[in-house]
Scaffold this motif. Structure first.
Motif, PDB file in Angstrom:
ATOM      1  N   THR A   1     -12.698  -2.538   4.522  1.00  0.00           N
ATOM      2  CA  THR A   1     -11.592  -3.406   4.928  1.00  0.00           C
ATOM      3  C   THR A   1     -12.037  -4.851   5.103  1.00  0.00           C
ATOM      4  O   THR A   1     -11.207  -5.763   5.046  1.00  0.00           O
ATOM      5  CB  THR A   1     -10.909  -2.890   6.215  1.00  0.00           C
ATOM      6  OG1 THR A   1     -11.884  -2.637   7.232  1.00  0.00           O
ATOM      7  CG2 THR A   1     -10.126  -1.611   5.927  1.00  0.00           C
TER       8      THR A   1
ATOM      9  N   ASN B   1      -7.957  -6.394  -3.071  1.00  0.00           N
ATOM     10  CA  ASN B   1      -6.505  -6.286  -3.259  1.00  0.00           C
ATOM     11  C   ASN B   1      -6.063  -4.863  -3.598  1.00  0.00           C
ATOM     12  O   ASN B   1      -5.484  -4.590  -4.651  1.00  0.00           O
ATOM     13  CB  ASN B   1      -6.005  -7.254  -4.334  1.00  0.00           C
ATOM     14  CG  ASN B   1      -4.479  -7.365  -4.316  1.00  0.00           C
ATOM     15  OD1 ASN B   1      -3.856  -7.271  -3.258  1.00  0.00           O
ATOM     16  ND2 ASN B   1      -3.885  -7.566  -5.486  1.00  0.00           N
TER      17      ASN B   1
ATOM     18  N   ARG C   1       0.666  -4.778   3.195  1.00  0.00           N
ATOM     19  CA  ARG C   1      -0.143  -5.338   2.126  1.00  0.00           C
ATOM     20  C   ARG C   1      -1.604  -5.377   2.567  1.00  0.00           C
ATOM     21  O   ARG C   1      -1.894  -5.445   3.771  1.00  0.00           O
ATOM     22  CB  ARG C   1       0.332  -6.753   1.785  1.00  0.00           C
ATOM     23  CG  ARG C   1       1.745  -6.817   1.216  1.00  0.00           C
ATOM     24  CD  ARG C   1       2.102  -8.234   0.803  1.00  0.00           C
ATOM     25  NE  ARG C   1       3.480  -8.337   0.337  1.00  0.00           N
ATOM     26  CZ  ARG C   1       3.869  -8.067  -0.900  1.00  0.00           C
ATOM     27  NH1 ARG C   1       2.966  -7.692  -1.800  1.00  0.00           N
ATOM     28  NH2 ARG C   1       5.133  -8.170  -1.253  1.00  0.00           N
ATOM     29  N   PRO C   2      -2.530  -5.367   1.627  1.00  0.00           N
ATOM     30  CA  PRO C   2      -3.963  -5.403   1.985  1.00  0.00           C
ATOM     31  C   PRO C   2      -4.417  -6.816   2.341  1.00  0.00           C
ATOM     32  O   PRO C   2      -5.194  -7.445   1.630  1.00  0.00           O
ATOM     33  CB  PRO C   2      -4.639  -4.895   0.707  1.00  0.00           C
ATOM     34  CG  PRO C   2      -3.710  -5.307  -0.388  1.00  0.00           C
ATOM     35  CD  PRO C   2      -2.313  -5.190   0.183  1.00  0.00           C
TER      36      PRO C   2
ATOM     37  N   TRP D   1      -6.044  -0.426  -1.809  1.00  0.00           N
ATOM     38  CA  TRP D   1      -6.440   0.523  -0.781  1.00  0.00           C
ATOM     39  C   TRP D   1      -6.993   1.782  -1.423  1.00  0.00           C
ATOM     40  O   TRP D   1      -6.487   2.261  -2.441  1.00  0.00           O
ATOM     41  CB  TRP D   1      -5.278   0.904   0.134  1.00  0.00           C
ATOM     42  CG  TRP D   1      -5.722   1.896   1.173  1.00  0.00           C
ATOM     43  CD1 TRP D   1      -5.681   3.259   1.101  1.00  0.00           C
ATOM     44  CD2 TRP D   1      -6.381   1.585   2.401  1.00  0.00           C
ATOM     45  NE1 TRP D   1      -6.263   3.818   2.209  1.00  0.00           N
ATOM     46  CE2 TRP D   1      -6.700   2.805   3.023  1.00  0.00           C
ATOM     47  CE3 TRP D   1      -6.728   0.385   3.026  1.00  0.00           C
ATOM     48  CZ2 TRP D   1      -7.342   2.869   4.259  1.00  0.00           C
ATOM     49  CZ3 TRP D   1      -7.368   0.449   4.263  1.00  0.00           C
ATOM     50  CH2 TRP D   1      -7.660   1.682   4.864  1.00  0.00           C
TER      51      TRP D   1
ATOM     52  N   ILE E   1       0.842  -1.190   0.000  1.00  0.00           N
ATOM     53  CA  ILE E   1       0.000   0.000   0.000  1.00  0.00           C
ATOM     54  C   ILE E   1       0.879   1.243   0.000  1.00  0.00           C
ATOM     55  O   ILE E   1       1.750   1.410   0.855  1.00  0.00           O
ATOM     56  CB  ILE E   1      -0.936  -0.002   1.217  1.00  0.00           C
ATOM     57  CG1 ILE E   1      -1.884  -1.215   1.142  1.00  0.00           C
ATOM     58  CG2 ILE E   1      -1.739   1.296   1.285  1.00  0.00           C
ATOM     59  CD1 ILE E   1      -2.727  -1.418   2.384  1.00  0.00           C
TER      60      ILE E   1
ATOM     61  N   MET F   1     -11.256  -5.797   1.659  1.00  0.00           N
ATOM     62  CA  MET F   1      -9.969  -5.294   1.146  1.00  0.00           C
ATOM     63  C   MET F   1      -9.028  -6.382   0.640  1.00  0.00           C
ATOM     64  O   MET F   1      -8.446  -6.249  -0.449  1.00  0.00           O
ATOM     65  CB  MET F   1      -9.288  -4.458   2.231  1.00  0.00           C
ATOM     66  CG  MET F   1      -7.865  -3.996   1.909  1.00  0.00           C
ATOM     67  SD  MET F   1      -7.114  -3.148   3.318  1.00  0.00           S
ATOM     68  CE  MET F   1      -7.000  -4.498   4.522  1.00  0.00           C
TER      69      MET F   1
END
Length: 275
Positions: free
Chosen positions: A198, A205, A147-148, A207, A16, A201
């Motif tokens: 989220t 994949n 990372r998401p 933000w 992100i 999320m």
């Protein structure tokens, strides 16, 4: 040259990317940011470690007369009630002086808490990816890349169930005036949309901090609840003092979202203040 960022807010390595910068602050809001940067050191002196601005202003998405100013202040020690009062007074002074903003907030934490293992995937992520440096050393240099994934989802918003009883109390104690209900609608709408986003999320994949984009991403995976999320996104930007909206949040959408979140990602690690 800057690193390329995907339309879903990820860098080339799938991390992100930090979403804001002072270069993105539009001319209308530059005096607000400059005033905050000038006044913060005088309030906290040598106890100040660093300060950040976050939200729509550093993303370049702020709207005159509608957007608030959001600050994060990192101190070298745990903030006191006097520190928090100073933060609130700062926001009041900015709100009174600059008609282009509509309220705001100042979060205060110690440097050690922001860098702690407990906060690595919550406040740490907030600093590293959602906050723009304003003063002092940037703590992002001491934090990992994010990372998401489901860990980030759980630790950022896996505590909604904890807050719903408090929300009910705030709603019950508020009078029916626009002045009392409008801020609650804005706050709770934004929190629910961000939690809804989220939740999905890791599958989406990426933000985003745009409420409409968040609601659309959520709705693609939960069509029966898409309308509620999109309505909350609209009210997050254009709040109306409607008690029925708040009641629907704490009696329907909120409890469902908290249960589904716990099922998918688990519950956020408890914090000392939750005890």
């Amino acid at each position: 040259m800057t690193d390329a960022v995907s339309p879903r807010g990820l860098d080339a390595g799938g991390h992100i990317a930090r979403e804001g910068s002072l270069a993105r602050v539009t001319p209308d809001f530059r005096p607000v940011v400059a005033a905050a940067r000038e006044r913060i050191p005088g309030l906290f002196g040598g106890r100040l470690h660093s300060a950040y601005v976050n939200g729509s202003i550093p993303r370049g998405a702020a709207r005159v007369g509608r957007s608030d100013v959001d600050l994060l202040i990192a101190l070298r020690e745990e903030p006191t009630e006097a520190d928090r009062a100073a933060g609130r007074a700062l926001i009041r002074s900015l709100d009174e002086e600059f008609p282009q903003i509509d309220g705001g907030g100042a979060l205060l934490f110690s440097r050690s808490r922001l860098l702690s293992d407990l906060e690595r995937h919550d406040l740490g992520f907030f600093v590293a990816c959602l906050c723009t440096p304003l003063l002092g050393e940037d703590l992002a240099a001491r934090l990992p890349r994010y990372r998401p994934d489901t860990l980030l989802a759980r630790e950022t918003n896996g505590d909604l169930a904890l807050f719903l009883p408090r929300w009910r109390e705030r709603i019950a104690s508020a009078d029916d005036s626009e002045v009392a209900l409008r801020p609650l609608v804005r706050f709770m709408s934004r929190r629910l949309v961000r939690t809804a986003f989220t939740l999905v999320m890791p599958r989406w994949n990426g933000w985003t901090s745009d409420l409409h984009e968040m609601a659309d991403a959520f709705g693609a995976y939960y069509p029966p609840r898409a309308g509620q999320a999109r309505t909350a996104a609209r009210l997050g930007y254009e709040p109306q003092g409607d008690r029925a909206v708040l009641t629907s949040y704490v009696d329907d959408f909120g409890p469902w979202l908290a249960d589904e979140y716990a099922r998918v990602h688990g519950v956020k690690a408890p914090r000392p203040e939750d005890a």
